[in-house]
Design an enzyme around this catalytic site. Structure first.
Site, PDB file in Angstrom:
ATOM      1  N   LYS A  22     -42.479  39.565 -61.876  1.00 24.28           N
ATOM      2  CA  LYS A  22     -41.545  38.432 -61.896  1.00 24.28           C
ATOM      3  C   LYS A  22     -40.797  38.343 -60.574  1.00 24.28           C
ATOM      4  O   LYS A  22     -40.540  37.237 -60.066  1.00 24.28           O
ATOM      5  CB  LYS A  22     -40.555  38.578 -63.049  1.00 24.28           C
ATOM      6  CG  LYS A  22     -41.186  38.638 -64.437  1.00 24.28           C
ATOM      7  CD  LYS A  22     -40.132  38.792 -65.504  1.00 24.28           C
ATOM      8  CE  LYS A  22     -40.747  39.028 -66.877  1.00 24.28           C
ATOM      9  NZ  LYS A  22     -41.431  40.352 -66.973  1.00 24.28           N
ATOM     10  N   CYS A  60     -39.629  41.639 -74.027  1.00 21.15           N
ATOM     11  CA  CYS A  60     -40.986  41.554 -74.575  1.00 21.15           C
ATOM     12  C   CYS A  60     -40.988  42.127 -75.990  1.00 21.15           C
ATOM     13  O   CYS A  60     -41.890  42.863 -76.385  1.00 21.15           O
ATOM     14  CB  CYS A  60     -41.994  42.276 -73.686  1.00 21.15           C
ATOM     15  SG  CYS A  60     -41.535  43.962 -73.242  1.00 21.15           S
TER      16      CYS A  60
END
Length: 745
Positions: free
Chosen positions: A209, A337
């Site tokens: 990311k 997540c």
């Protein structure tokens, strides 16, 4: 988690994986082939019961057009089956072409990709099976991103896909392609980063990311000679931070600053009254990771709701500090997540509650092709009856090996007693005792104990068959199933026992009706694996509309101190926050440990060149006598592996002046951006971005450990030359615009 699992199944001298076999990595191919399911023991009845009762299957995507409620039991059953079938399939590979890739190169890469996997093709899995794979498809909400229909292990091993594998490897090494999960691309997209922004990634490693954000920030605006914005990438663990450095190095930009500290203590610089330092903050926090079970099979075995409760306070503390560091008008992105509401909506609700209206949720579910489910406004607070440690201890006490040892001990004691006794009376007593051992009543008690042990194993997530959908979806049925699997439900915080109140905190409970209307938690986004054939994920975007109140800052500071004890080793001698989570290490003798630490240093990228040169001798410590100099080198090597204390300092003017003259740098050249590590006359001089240097001048180096920044601009010559330093290729594209003389180096 994933690395540990692969290492465990990699095989060895006696065969690896489950049931042995060939040595090495090929032994895993039978498990990781495309469309194979994980082994049958990869089930967790507690997890099935938990999410069924939480209402994970109460909605579904109808005709890929809208989210609707499941009205009938059949619809809920079908949705639960789709979920289970999806999470048992291996995660398909995905990647993206970098945003900073030139247009001509990008178009060529797209043509090459279309030629390889742009159409349906058949691949042979083994001698008996051949499958047809679908063409690669574009990910609509991420520019130039693709999702394949095969997993990365199949791509690496299948001869039919060798051309694709080599293409991905070459383009990744060149920096044009980044392999990244589909859902992992979502947080940088909804943050809407621009090139002039100052961005903080609080928990950055391993850096996918961060790299996606960095590609945007590193772009040079028209009329400028260097990037205007910057990315501060932080991670608690020093070694993971060095991995992060390697990830960012391929972009060759001076707009990055890699730091290492506990993110909940990342400092606020500049004026005390100033609110925030960053236009965008990404808090992709540590989580239980139950959304990653498609690539981390051990999540099935280790899943426990207590994992989420154990991380809840840390996640909230990180989010609070992220809000403090965000500028008014800026955005904070919180993501995990995980699928558990204790780590997701409960954290967001507590964050909104504790910031007293300083944050507002922003709806970004309107991105094209994004199948996001709305966040939950209520959930169940459930926990296991026993902690994982208690269950593990019980299993250890009652496993076959321990029972055999107890039986052997009892037999030994019996023989000793028989040898010490004489006479017929003792023999009669002994025979009577043997008859007692065969007493049917005791046999029945043993069977009862076996049943209890089986029940304990079921509650511990032992290897059993799947729980499957319930006979009906009435709340009473779902609650009964969860209780059978060992869960206790709390309706309010007052119901929590005293010994569990530090685990099941008040912030874990759903918001009140008034807060539900105010918070608008439905603007959070949930991504379930069956919707887009991805991992499970949770993400939400918050806008900071006003400064945090003093009460909110006090709450954040108090919670941060509860999460980590800053007075017990979390600061070094320079008052820097450096405490890392405890990690189990293999015990080595001092020389071997020094050698291992020195070898670790050779793998990190773009660290201080002086430290590298000082540790060259330590790498070959086995070939040298153990003298005092070697010990000093080893100590320096160990210090660098832990992050070191070498700050960036301005390069010496006596060093720069001859370079300015020899290479013909004009007066506009920013000398103050030429910096070295530890001392002004180091072997390597780095060129630091102007936006990054503002943070250094603001005192960031005095409060956190700086791992890496900038690019190598000048490097000391080993041969005799007119000047002591030569221009380094790494930063040449930033130096050439200021040079007026032509030099061949």
């Amino acid at each position: 988690m994933g690395r540990q699992w692969r290492k465990r199944n990699r095989g060895g001298r006696k065969g690896g994986g489950r049931g042995g076999g060939k040595k090495g990595r090929d032994n895993r191919s039978s498990t990781f082939r495309f469309d194979d399911r994980f082994p049958t023991w990869q089930v967790n009845r507690r997890m099935e019961a938990y999410y069924a009762y939480q209402g994970l299957f109460n909605t579904y995507w109808k005709d890929d057009a809208a989210i609707v409620d499941c009205i009938t039991d059949e619809e809920k059953t079908q949705e639960s089956i789709r979920w289970m079938e999806t999470i048992k399939r291996i995660l398909p590979a995905s990647f993206r072409i970098g945003a900073d890739t030139p247009t001509v190169v990008r178009e060529r890469l797209e043509k090459e990709l279309d030629a390889m996997v742009g159409q349906e093709m058949e691949i042979k899995l083994d001698e008996e099976r051949t499958i047809t794979i679908s063409p690669s498809k574009k990910i609509p909400f991420v520019p130039y991103a693709y999702q394949l229909s095969v997993d990365r292990h199949t791509i690496r091993r299948n001869p039919s896909l060798s051309a694709l594998f080599e293409w991905l490897k070459v383009q990744t090494d060149a920096g044009f392609v980044s392999r990244q999960e589909t859902v992992s691309m979502i947080p940088p997209i909804i943050l809407d980063v621009e090139s002039h922004h100052q961005v903080l990634d609080m928990c950055a490693a391993p850096g996918s990311k961060t790299g996606q954000i960095f590609e945007v920030v590193s772009q040079i605006p028209p009329g400028a000679l260097e990037p205007v914005g910057c990315v501060v990438a932080n991670d608690t663990d020093h070694k993971r931070a060095y991995m992060l450095t390697h990830q960012l190095k391929r972009i060759h930009s001076i707009a990055a600053l890699v730091t290492s500290c506990e993110a909940q203590f990342f400092p606020l610089l500049f004026k005390k009254e100033q609110e925030g330092m960053f236009d965008r903050v990404l808090a992709d926090v540590p989580c239980s990771g139950d959304g990653t079970m498609r690539k981390n099979p051990m999540v099935w075995r280790n899943w426990s709701s207590l994992n989420s409760y154990g991380l809840h306070s840390l996640q909230l503390s990180l989010a609070l500090n992220g809000a403090r560091l965000t500028k008014v008008g800026g955005y904070l992105c919180y993501s995990t997540c995980a699928m558990n509401p204790i780590e997701n909506e409960a954290v967001v609700a507590a964050l909104l509650r504790m910031t007293d209206g300083a944050l507002e949720l922003v709806d970004r579910s309107d991105l094209p092709g994004l199948k996001a489910r709305p966040g939950w406004t209520t959930w169940k607070v459930l926990r296991e009856e026993k902690s994982r440690r208690e269950v593990k201890n019980e299993q250890k006490k009652n496993n076959a090996k321990m029972q055999e040892r107890r039986e052997k001990f009892a037999q030994t004691q019996r023989r000793v007693w028989e040898d010490d006794t004489t006479g017929k009376e003792q023999e009669k007593d002994s025979k009577a005792e043997e008859k007692i051992d065969e007493d049917p009543n005791e046999k029945g008690e043993k069977e009862k104990e076996d049943q209890e042990e089986e029940s304990r194993g079921r509650k511990a997530g032992a290897k059993t068959e799947e729980l499957g959908p319930p006979p009906d979806w009435e709340p009473s049925t779902l609650k009964s199933r969860s209780e059978q699997e060992g869960f206790v439900e709390y309706t309010c915080f007052d119901d929590v026992e005293d010994k569990w109140k530090q685990t099941c905190r008040k912030s874990c409970f759903p918001p009140t009706p008034e807060e539900v209307e105010s918070f608008q938690l439905e603007k959070c986004m949930r991504f379930l694996p069956q919707d887009m054939d991805t991992s499970g994920f949770f993400v939400t975007l918050l806008k900071k509309v006003k400064p945090l109140s003093s009460r909110a800052r006090e709450r954040a500071a108090k919670l941060a101190k509860e999460v980590i004890e800053v007075d017990k080793g979390s600061k070094d001698d320079n008052n820097k926050y450096t405490k890392s989570p405890p990690v189990k290490k293999t015990k080595l003798n001092p020389d071997d440990e020094a050698k291992k630490q020195s070898e670790d240093i050779t793998t990190v990228s773009n660290s201080t060149e002086d430290a590298k040169s000082e540790t060259n001798n330590a790498v070959s410590v086995e070939d040298k006598p153990k003298n005092d100099e070697t010990k000093k080198d080893n100590a320096k090597a160990a210090d660098l592996t832990r992050g070191g204390n070498e700050n960036f300092v301005l390069a010496s003017e006596d060093l720069l002046e001859p370079l300015m003259e020899y290479y013909g740098f004009n007066d506009a050249f920013p000398r103050d951006q030429c910096m070295a590590r530890a001392k002004p006359t180091s072997k390597v001089i780095y060129f630091i971005g102007k936006a990054v240097k503002l943070f250094m001048d603001g005192g960031l180096q005095d409060k956190v450990t700086i791992i890496n920044s900038g690019l190598k601009a000048f490097e000391r010559n080993n041969n005799e030359c007119e000047v002591r330093y030569r221009v380094n290729q790494e930063a040449i594209h930033y130096l050439v615009p200021y040079m007026t003389k032509r030099k061949i180096v």
